[in-house]
Design a protein around this motif. Structure first.
Motif, PDB file in Angstrom:
ATOM      1  N   ALA A  74      -0.600 -14.324   1.758  1.00 28.86           N
ATOM      2  CA  ALA A  74       0.517 -14.421   3.049  1.00 28.86           C
ATOM      3  C   ALA A  74       1.286 -12.784   3.185  1.00 28.86           C
ATOM      4  O   ALA A  74       1.032 -12.329   1.800  1.00 28.86           O
ATOM      5  CB  ALA A  74       1.816 -15.464   2.756  1.00 28.86           C
ATOM      6  N   GLU A  75       0.828 -12.494   4.491  1.00 28.65           N
ATOM      7  CA  GLU A  75       1.693 -10.876   4.226  1.00 28.65           C
ATOM      8  C   GLU A  75       1.953 -10.387   5.346  1.00 28.65           C
ATOM      9  O   GLU A  75       2.362 -10.619   6.488  1.00 28.65           O
ATOM     10  CB  GLU A  75       0.291 -10.106   4.050  1.00 28.65           C
ATOM     11  CG  GLU A  75       0.969  -9.145   3.876  1.00 28.65           C
ATOM     12  CD  GLU A  75      -0.819  -7.872   3.625  1.00 28.65           C
ATOM     13  OE1 GLU A  75      -1.700  -8.324   3.574  1.00 28.65           O
ATOM     14  OE2 GLU A  75      -0.920  -6.516   3.869  1.00 28.65           O
ATOM     15  N   GLY A  76       3.483  -9.685   5.214  1.00 27.10           N
ATOM     16  CA  GLY A  76       3.817  -9.113   6.588  1.00 27.10           C
ATOM     17  C   GLY A  76       4.346 -10.524   7.215  1.00 27.10           C
ATOM     18  O   GLY A  76       4.533 -10.474   8.642  1.00 27.10           O
ATOM     19  N   GLY A  77       4.410 -11.447   7.011  1.00 30.15           N
ATOM     20  CA  GLY A  77       5.005 -12.936   8.215  1.00 30.15           C
ATOM     21  C   GLY A  77       4.030 -13.349   8.228  1.00 30.15           C
ATOM     22  O   GLY A  77       4.485 -14.862   9.257  1.00 30.15           O
ATOM     23  N   LYS A  78       3.063 -13.014   8.359  1.00 31.29           N
ATOM     24  CA  LYS A  78       1.960 -13.933   8.709  1.00 31.29           C
ATOM     25  C   LYS A  78       1.074 -14.662   7.688  1.00 31.29           C
ATOM     26  O   LYS A  78       1.037 -14.525   6.439  1.00 31.29           O
ATOM     27  CB  LYS A  78       0.940 -12.914   9.065  1.00 31.29           C
ATOM     28  CG  LYS A  78       1.884 -12.094  10.272  1.00 31.29           C
ATOM     29  CD  LYS A  78       0.997 -12.971  11.682  1.00 31.29           C
ATOM     30  CE  LYS A  78       1.676 -12.305  12.533  1.00 31.29           C
ATOM     31  NZ  LYS A  78       2.009 -12.897  13.802  1.00 31.29           N
ATOM     32  N   ASP A  79       0.132 -15.891   7.999  1.00 36.17           N
ATOM     33  CA  ASP A  79      -0.081 -16.364   7.194  1.00 36.17           C
ATOM     34  C   ASP A  79      -1.917 -16.825   7.618  1.00 36.17           C
ATOM     35  O   ASP A  79      -2.197 -16.858   8.464  1.00 36.17           O
ATOM     36  CB  ASP A  79       0.262 -18.166   6.856  1.00 36.17           C
ATOM     37  CG  ASP A  79       1.823 -18.343   6.387  1.00 36.17           C
ATOM     38  OD1 ASP A  79       1.129 -17.725   4.715  1.00 36.17           O
ATOM     39  OD2 ASP A  79       2.104 -18.255   6.732  1.00 36.17           O
ATOM     40  N   TYR A  80      -2.722 -15.948   6.430  1.00 37.67           N
ATOM     41  CA  TYR A  80      -4.098 -15.674   6.761  1.00 37.67           C
ATOM     42  C   TYR A  80      -4.905 -17.023   5.156  1.00 37.67           C
ATOM     43  O   TYR A  80      -4.388 -17.229   4.508  1.00 37.67           O
ATOM     44  CB  TYR A  80      -4.140 -14.520   6.100  1.00 37.67           C
ATOM     45  CG  TYR A  80      -4.065 -13.157   6.870  1.00 37.67           C
ATOM     46  CD1 TYR A  80      -4.299 -12.948   7.474  1.00 37.67           C
ATOM     47  CD2 TYR A  80      -2.560 -12.813   5.861  1.00 37.67           C
ATOM     48  CE1 TYR A  80      -3.729 -11.755   8.505  1.00 37.67           C
ATOM     49  CE2 TYR A  80      -2.015 -11.569   6.432  1.00 37.67           C
ATOM     50  CZ  TYR A  80      -2.788 -11.568   7.855  1.00 37.67           C
ATOM     51  OH  TYR A  80      -1.915 -10.548   8.616  1.00 37.67           O
ATOM     52  N   LEU A  81      -6.049 -17.326   6.283  1.00 40.63           N
ATOM     53  CA  LEU A  81      -7.162 -18.511   5.370  1.00 40.63           C
ATOM     54  C   LEU A  81      -8.329 -17.487   5.388  1.00 40.63           C
ATOM     55  O   LEU A  81      -8.591 -16.827   6.430  1.00 40.63           O
ATOM     56  CB  LEU A  81      -7.233 -19.243   6.024  1.00 40.63           C
ATOM     57  CG  LEU A  81      -5.948 -20.691   5.939  1.00 40.63           C
ATOM     58  CD1 LEU A  81      -6.041 -21.833   6.552  1.00 40.63           C
ATOM     59  CD2 LEU A  81      -5.815 -20.835   3.980  1.00 40.63           C
ATOM     60  N   ILE A  82      -8.887 -17.130   3.845  1.00 42.97           N
ATOM     61  CA  ILE A  82     -10.070 -16.542   3.997  1.00 42.97           C
ATOM     62  C   ILE A  82     -11.171 -17.815   3.673  1.00 42.97           C
ATOM     63  O   ILE A  82     -11.149 -18.043   2.662  1.00 42.97           O
ATOM     64  CB  ILE A  82      -9.814 -16.132   3.197  1.00 42.97           C
ATOM     65  CG1 ILE A  82      -8.616 -14.934   3.221  1.00 42.97           C
ATOM     66  CG2 ILE A  82     -11.170 -14.749   2.880  1.00 42.97           C
ATOM     67  CD1 ILE A  82      -8.149 -13.297   2.415  1.00 42.97           C
TER      68      ILE A  82
END
Lengths: 251, 140
Positions: A74-82
Motif C-alpha cells: 500500500a502506498e499513497g492511498g493505493k493498494d497494489y497486488l504483485i
C-alpha cells in the motif's frame, strides 16, 4: 482440484492495481517482480496453485513459499497486488490461468492490470539503456502510456502468457498495460528488468531504486541460468517465434 | 529369428536409449560442483555463410580470461571468473565456489574450422565460424 486455485493466506483488501511478473523473454518479468517485492517489503497475501505447476515448493530464509505468489503493498492511498511467478507455466495450462487471473482480479476490484516483461531484440547487446514499450488494452490505457512519456507498442505480435492475459482484458474491457523492455531472448536480463521498473514508476507511481539491481546484474545472470533454460523449454511451445513475425495487418 | 521381429527390437532399443538421453538431459544440472565450472547459456544462429555462436559469460572480465580450443570438429570454451561466486545456502551448491565456465560444442561437418574468429566484449563471447562451400561433383 480445479485447474487453478487462488488461496488467500491473509485477508485481502480491495486492490487498485495488479502487477504481474512471470518468467518469459530474458526473465524480465520474474526479475522485476522479485526485486519489486523485495524492495517494497511487500507481504505475501495469497498464492496460486494448479496441477499445471511442477511439484515444487521453495524455501527462503527457512520458510516455505509456493512458486506463484501474490504480495500486497500500500502506498499513497493505493493498494497494489504483485504476482511473482517463479516457474514458467506450460502452454497447456496458461490458457485457463489467464482467464482465472482476470476473474480473480475483478473479484478484488482491481481496476488496472500491469504486466512486466520483455520484447526480444537482436540489438540488445549494443543497447546501454533498453527502451520500454507500453502495449495498452483500452483507449484510456494508450492515452495514459503516452501521457507518461512511454513509447507506445504500435505494431507486432505479443505472445505467451501475457498475450492471453491481454486478450482476457480485451474481451472484458478491463484496463491493462504490458510494459515490455527491449531484452535478450534467452539470457536473464536484469538491465531490461531495471528499465521496466523505472517505467512502472512513471506509469503508476510505485517507485523503487534500481541501483542495487544493476549492481547485482552479473550475479543474477549466473544464478538464473537454470531458470532461463527451463523457461526456454516452455517458451518454445508458446508461439514465441511470433514476436519476430511481421503481421499482415502491418502491410 | 524373423527379420521383422529383430528390427522391431532394434527400433524399440533405439527409442528407449533416445528417451533415456532426453530424460538425463532434462534433469542434469549444468554445474559441475567438483570443478566449480558451469555451463554457460549460449545461442547459435545459423546464417547462410556462417554460424554465429554467442556465449553469456557474466563475471568474466577480459579476453585473457577466455580460452577457445578446437579438437577436430569440437570446440571447447573455458573462461574464468576473477572472483568466484559462492551459493553455499543451497545444498546442491554447498561448499562449491563457481569459478568459471566450460562449454563443449560439436560443429557441423561444413564448418570451416580454420577460419573461426572469436571476440570477447562486455561479458559476451562471439564466435563466427565460416561455412565451407559445397564441392560440386561433375556428373558424367
Amino acid at each position: 482440484m480445479a485447474d487453478w486455485s487462488f488461496n488467500e493466506v491473509k485477508e485481502l483488501p480491495k486492490a487498485d492495481y495488479l502487477v504481474v511478473g512471470m518468467p518469459d523473454v530474458g526473465l524480465v518479468g520474474l526479475i522485476a517482480s522479485t526485486y519489486l517485492v523485495k524492495e517494497l517489503k511487500a507481504e505475501m497475501v495469497a498464492y496460486i496453485d494448479s496441477p499445471f505447476l511442477p511439484p515444487v515448493i521453495l524455501y527462503h530464509e527457512a520458510r516455505p513459499y509456493p512458486v506463484m505468489r501474490l504480495h500486497h503493498h500500500a502506498e499513497g492511498g493505493k493498494d497494489y497486488l504483485i504476482l511473482v511467478g517463479e516457474v514458467a507455466v506450460s502452454a497447456t495450462g496458461v490458457h485457463s490461468l489467464a482467464g482465472k487471473l482476470v476473474d480473480w482480479a475483478l473479484d478484488k476490484k482491481v481496476s488496472r492490470i500491469i504486466l512486466l516483461g520483455g520484447v526480444p531484440t537482436p540489438q540488445r547487446m549494443k543497447l546501454e539503456k533498453p527502451r520500454v514499450y507500453g502495449a495498452g488494452v483500452t483507449e484510456d490505457d494508450v492515452e495514459e502510456i503516452k501521457r507518461a512519456g512511454i513509447s507506445v507498442f504500435k505494431e507486432g505480435f505479443v505472445s505467451g502468457p501475457y498475450a492471453l492475459i491481454l486478450k482476457e482484458c480485451y474481451s472484458r474491457s478491463v484496463r491493462g498495460v504490458a510494459l515490455l523492455a527491449e531484452s535478450f531472448l534467452n539470457y536473464p536480463d536484469p538491465g531490461a528488468a531495471a528499465a521496466v521498473l523505472t517505467t512502472l514508476g512513471e506509469l503508476i507511481g510505485v517507485k523503487v531504486d534500481v541501483k542495487q539491481l544493476l549492481e547485482q546484474a552479473e550475479e543474477i545472470r549466473i544464478k538464473l541460468r537454470e531458470t532461463m533454460r527451463r523457461t526456454m523449454e516452455a517458451m518454445r511451445e508458446s508461439g514465441k517465434a511470433y514476436e519476430y513475425t511481421i503481421p499482415a495487418m502491418y502491410l | 529369428m524373423e527379420e521383422w521381429i529383430e528390427e522391431s527390437f532394434r527400433r524399440f532399443r533405439r527409442e528407449l536409449l533416445r528417451f533415456m538421453r532426453e530424460v538425463e538431459e532434462l534433469v542434469k544440472p549444468f554445474t559441475d560442483v567438483e570443478s566449480g565450472e558451469v555451463e554457460p547459456l549460449y545461442e547459435v544462429s545459423d546464417r547462410p555463410d556462417r554460424l554465429v555462436i554467442r556465449v553469456d559469460l557474466p563475471r568474466v572480465r577480459g579476453k585473457e580470461d577466455v580460452e577457445v580450443l578446437r579438437y577436430g570438429d569440437r570446440i571447447t570454451i573455458r573462461a574464468r571468473m576473477r572472483e568466484p561466486l559462492r551459493i553455499s545456502d543451497i545444498p546442491f551448491y554447498s561448499g562449491c565456489d563457481i569459478r568459471g565456465y566450460k562449454l563443449e560444442i560439436e560443429l557441423p561437418s561444413n564448418a570451416d574450422v580454420e577460419g573461426i574468429q572469436a571476440t570477447f566484449r562486455a561479458g559476451y563471447l562471439e564466435l563466427v565460424i565460416p561455412k565451407r562451400r559445397a564441392f560440386r561433383v561433375r556428373v558424367e
